[in-house]
Design a protein around this motif. Structure first.
Motif, PDB file in Angstrom:
ATOM      1  N   GLU A  13      46.609  66.809   4.537  1.00 36.87           N
ATOM      2  CA  GLU A  13      46.493  66.448   5.961  1.00 36.87           C
ATOM      3  C   GLU A  13      46.987  65.022   6.193  1.00 36.87           C
ATOM      4  O   GLU A  13      47.751  64.748   7.117  1.00 36.87           O
ATOM      5  N   ARG A  14      46.527  64.113   5.328  1.00 30.71           N
ATOM      6  CA  ARG A  14      46.928  62.712   5.472  1.00 30.71           C
ATOM      7  C   ARG A  14      48.443  62.565   5.256  1.00 30.71           C
ATOM      8  O   ARG A  14      49.109  61.849   6.002  1.00 30.71           O
ATOM      9  N   ALA A  15      48.957  63.266   4.270  1.00 28.57           N
ATOM     10  CA  ALA A  15      50.390  63.185   3.984  1.00 28.57           C
ATOM     11  C   ALA A  15      51.196  63.657   5.192  1.00 28.57           C
ATOM     12  O   ALA A  15      52.200  63.049   5.576  1.00 28.57           O
ATOM     13  N   GLU A  16      50.725  64.719   5.803  1.00 27.05           N
ATOM     14  CA  GLU A  16      51.404  65.284   6.971  1.00 27.05           C
ATOM     15  C   GLU A  16      51.401  64.286   8.133  1.00 27.05           C
ATOM     16  O   GLU A  16      52.418  64.059   8.788  1.00 27.05           O
ATOM     17  N   GLU A  17      50.231  63.666   8.338  1.00 23.92           N
ATOM     18  CA  GLU A  17      50.069  62.700   9.422  1.00 23.92           C
ATOM     19  C   GLU A  17      51.023  61.504   9.227  1.00 23.92           C
ATOM     20  O   GLU A  17      51.743  61.088  10.142  1.00 23.92           O
ATOM     21  N   LEU A  18      51.030  60.977   7.996  1.00 21.72           N
ATOM     22  CA  LEU A  18      51.886  59.817   7.698  1.00 21.72           C
ATOM     23  C   LEU A  18      53.356  60.168   7.884  1.00 21.72           C
ATOM     24  O   LEU A  18      54.136  59.393   8.436  1.00 21.72           O
ATOM     25  N   LYS A  19      53.720  61.348   7.447  1.00 25.77           N
ATOM     26  CA  LYS A  19      55.113  61.774   7.546  1.00 25.77           C
ATOM     27  C   LYS A  19      55.541  61.924   9.002  1.00 25.77           C
ATOM     28  O   LYS A  19      56.619  61.492   9.393  1.00 25.77           O
ATOM     29  N   GLU A  20      54.653  62.512   9.786  1.00 18.18           N
ATOM     30  CA  GLU A  20      54.957  62.655  11.221  1.00 18.18           C
ATOM     31  C   GLU A  20      55.140  61.288  11.868  1.00 18.18           C
ATOM     32  O   GLU A  20      56.070  61.066  12.645  1.00 18.18           O
ATOM     33  N   GLN A  26      61.238  56.483  12.794  1.00 17.38           N
ATOM     34  CA  GLN A  26      62.644  56.556  12.376  1.00 17.38           C
ATOM     35  C   GLN A  26      63.523  57.138  13.488  1.00 17.38           C
ATOM     36  O   GLN A  26      64.637  56.675  13.720  1.00 17.38           O
ATOM     37  N   LYS A  27      62.976  58.117  14.192  1.00 15.56           N
ATOM     38  CA  LYS A  27      63.732  58.748  15.271  1.00 15.56           C
ATOM     39  C   LYS A  27      64.016  57.738  16.383  1.00 15.56           C
ATOM     40  O   LYS A  27      65.115  57.687  16.926  1.00 15.56           O
ATOM     41  N   GLU A  28      62.999  56.923  16.705  1.00 15.64           N
ATOM     42  CA  GLU A  28      63.199  55.907  17.741  1.00 15.64           C
ATOM     43  C   GLU A  28      64.235  54.879  17.306  1.00 15.64           C
ATOM     44  O   GLU A  28      65.055  54.421  18.106  1.00 15.64           O
ATOM     45  N   ILE A  29      64.195  54.516  16.036  1.00 16.30           N
ATOM     46  CA  ILE A  29      65.208  53.585  15.522  1.00 16.30           C
ATOM     47  C   ILE A  29      66.598  54.202  15.664  1.00 16.30           C
ATOM     48  O   ILE A  29      67.530  53.568  16.146  1.00 16.30           O
ATOM     49  N   ASP A  30      66.709  55.453  15.251  1.00 18.49           N
ATOM     50  CA  ASP A  30      67.996  56.149  15.310  1.00 18.49           C
ATOM     51  C   ASP A  30      68.546  56.201  16.735  1.00 18.49           C
ATOM     52  O   ASP A  30      69.743  56.025  16.950  1.00 18.49           O
ATOM     53  N   GLU A  31      67.645  56.441  17.692  1.00 20.52           N
ATOM     54  CA  GLU A  31      68.086  56.552  19.082  1.00 20.52           C
ATOM     55  C   GLU A  31      68.633  55.231  19.606  1.00 20.52           C
ATOM     56  O   GLU A  31      69.689  55.183  20.236  1.00 20.52           O
ATOM     57  N   VAL A  32      67.901  54.144  19.319  1.00 22.25           N
ATOM     58  CA  VAL A  32      68.389  52.837  19.782  1.00 22.25           C
ATOM     59  C   VAL A  32      69.670  52.465  19.036  1.00 22.25           C
ATOM     60  O   VAL A  32      70.620  51.949  19.617  1.00 22.25           O
ATOM     61  N   TRP A  33      69.678  52.770  17.739  1.00 29.26           N
ATOM     62  CA  TRP A  33      70.846  52.445  16.915  1.00 29.26           C
ATOM     63  C   TRP A  33      72.103  53.142  17.444  1.00 29.26           C
ATOM     64  O   TRP A  33      73.185  52.561  17.484  1.00 29.26           O
ATOM     65  N   ALA A  34      71.938  54.369  17.900  1.00 29.88           N
ATOM     66  CA  ALA A  34      73.081  55.115  18.429  1.00 29.88           C
ATOM     67  C   ALA A  34      73.712  54.389  19.620  1.00 29.88           C
ATOM     68  O   ALA A  34      74.916  54.447  19.833  1.00 29.88           O
ATOM     69  N   GLU A  35      72.875  53.658  20.374  1.00 32.36           N
ATOM     70  CA  GLU A  35      73.385  52.923  21.540  1.00 32.36           C
ATOM     71  C   GLU A  35      74.125  51.644  21.142  1.00 32.36           C
ATOM     72  O   GLU A  35      75.030  51.197  21.835  1.00 32.36           O
ATOM     73  N   VAL A  36      73.691  51.008  20.059  1.00 39.98           N
ATOM     74  CA  VAL A  36      74.245  49.684  19.737  1.00 39.98           C
ATOM     75  C   VAL A  36      75.169  49.674  18.517  1.00 39.98           C
ATOM     76  O   VAL A  36      75.757  48.649  18.191  1.00 39.98           O
ATOM     77  N   GLU A  37      75.279  50.818  17.889  1.00 38.45           N
ATOM     78  CA  GLU A  37      76.042  50.938  16.652  1.00 38.45           C
ATOM     79  C   GLU A  37      77.442  50.342  16.771  1.00 38.45           C
ATOM     80  O   GLU A  37      77.944  49.699  15.851  1.00 38.45           O
ATOM     81  N   TYR A  85      55.900  57.892  -0.542  1.00 39.21           N
ATOM     82  CA  TYR A  85      56.838  57.850  -1.669  1.00 39.21           C
ATOM     83  C   TYR A  85      57.280  59.284  -2.010  1.00 39.21           C
ATOM     84  O   TYR A  85      58.459  59.566  -2.174  1.00 39.21           O
ATOM     85  N   ASP A  86      56.301  60.176  -2.099  1.00 36.11           N
ATOM     86  CA  ASP A  86      56.607  61.567  -2.443  1.00 36.11           C
ATOM     87  C   ASP A  86      57.450  62.244  -1.367  1.00 36.11           C
ATOM     88  O   ASP A  86      58.121  63.241  -1.622  1.00 36.11           O
ATOM     89  N   ALA A  87      57.400  61.690  -0.144  1.00 37.02           N
ATOM     90  CA  ALA A  87      58.240  62.232   0.930  1.00 37.02           C
ATOM     91  C   ALA A  87      59.610  61.545   0.954  1.00 37.02           C
ATOM     92  O   ALA A  87      60.418  61.798   1.845  1.00 37.02           O
TER      93      ALA A  87
END
Ligand SMILES: *Cc1c(COP(=O)(O)O)cnc(C)c1O
Length: 334
Positions: A61-68, A74-85, A110-112
């Motif tokens: 459960e904890r692993a799932e939560e952390l991964k989410e 990461q998704k938010e970073i990717d979205e902003v990065w797409a604008e300024v790349e 780490y395992d993820a």
């Protein structure tokens, strides 16, 4: 030999398990640990002792939560990065700030597949580095007293020390780093000039092409010059700022945190100043110096403004426990 050792470790686990469970919400260490180990008859090596202290088991459960959580960041970073790349630079790295969080949380990420983790307290980072896989890339992002430099440099997989701000600490780190190794360092800049924050003063860009540094700012040029010319085992790899939170929140609507702009222009001015001074080994271009800026509250803004690495804790791991003062993981309890 090996059998005997693993047996004794297995017994240790049995003895420790209920205690570890009982202390779940507490910080990653348990204060009564040393009392228990004193009763042991066979002496464990330091390394074994450190590892035994930290439980790496996590629930799914904890692993799932952390991964989410980390995937959302990461998704938010990717979205902003797409604008300024298009503006150049490299895609910013996400450093998961795990201070005061259990080693099992780090193991789950780490395992993820995640490798970059940030820590603020030297002893806590040493303990975790001993217990966790050796290909983790540790970022030290806390205040570093020069007397802890040796301990910091003793971690073979310390990827970067982000908070260098004095010549004295630079010398200690250089001396403590083994001959055949180099340690990446960032210089911490106090972009908001708040008394409570550490770091050296930023450089201001002058109107002309020649940077005319304000007098206190020569501290940065001196420190950078010292690292480049006198500290062969240190690699000047970037600049870091914490920035003031109010600057982040008050400006989030019209876009632009002045602290992040200051860090960026400080880099420009520093590269110019080192070049015009003719410092040997000076960076050829700004791209050679990374900018570590952006935390949970302002990492998107930081990416927009050219961050090379964001340090995100709360958004990934949740709220941190309050840091306890006595026996606080700094290893000074006596
Ligand atoms: C704790 C800390 C972070 C992470 O802060 P969050 O707000 O939890 O993301 C980043 N950088 C430094 C220097 C920190 O001390």
């Amino acid at each position: 030999m090996v059998l005997a050792l693993s047996r004794s470790l297995a017994i240790t686990r049995l003895v420790f398990r209920p205690i570890a469970l009982a202390s779940r919400p507490a910080p990653y260490y348990h204060t009564s640990y040393s009392t228990i180990t004193q009763k042991r008859t066979t002496k464990m090596s330091d390394k074994e002792e450190q590892s035994a202290k930290l439980d790496l088991d996590y629930t799914s459960e904890r692993a799932e939560e952390l991964k989410e959580n980390i995937e959302a960041v990461q998704k938010e970073i990717d979205e902003v990065w797409a604008e300024v790349e298009g503006q150049g630079g490299v895609k910013p790295r996400l450093v998961a700030v795990s201070k005061l969080k259990p080693a099992s949380d780090i193991k789950a990420l780490y395992d993820a597949g995640y490798r970059h983790f940030g820590e603020n307290y030297i002893q806590e980072m040493v303990d975790k580095a001993h217990a966790l896989p050796s290909d983790i890339k540790w970022h030290f992002i806390g205040a570093l007293q020069s007397n802890k430099a040796k301990l910091a440099a003793s971690i073979p997989n310390l990827y970067v020390l982000e908070t260098l701000s004095s010549i004295k600490t630079a010398n200690m780190l250089n001396k403590s780093t083994p001959d055949d190794q180099t340690l990446n360092v960032y210089i911490q800049i106090n972009t908001s000039s708040e008394d409570a924050k550490s770091g050296v003063q930023p450089l201001s860009l002058s109107k002309g092409s020649d940077p005319e540094p304000n007098p206190e700012a020569s501290e940065l040029i001196d420190l950078a010059t010292h690292i480049l010319t006198e500290c062969p085992r240190l690699r000047l790899h970037g600049l870091m700022t914490i920035g003031s939170l109010s600057a982040s929140t008050s400006n989030s609507s019209d876009g632009g945190n002045p602290d992040f702009d200051t860090l960026k222009s400080t880099r420009t001015a520093l590269v110019q100043a080192l070049k015009s001074k003719g410092v040997k080994g000076a960076p050829e271009s700004e791209g050679e110096l990374e900018l570590s800026m952006g935390m949970s509250a302002d990492f998107k803004e930081a990416v927009k403004q050219g961050s090379s690495g964001v340090r995100v804790g709360t958004r990934i791991f949740g709220e941190r426990p309050k840091k306890v003062k006595a026996g606080d993981g700094q290893g000074v309890t006596k």
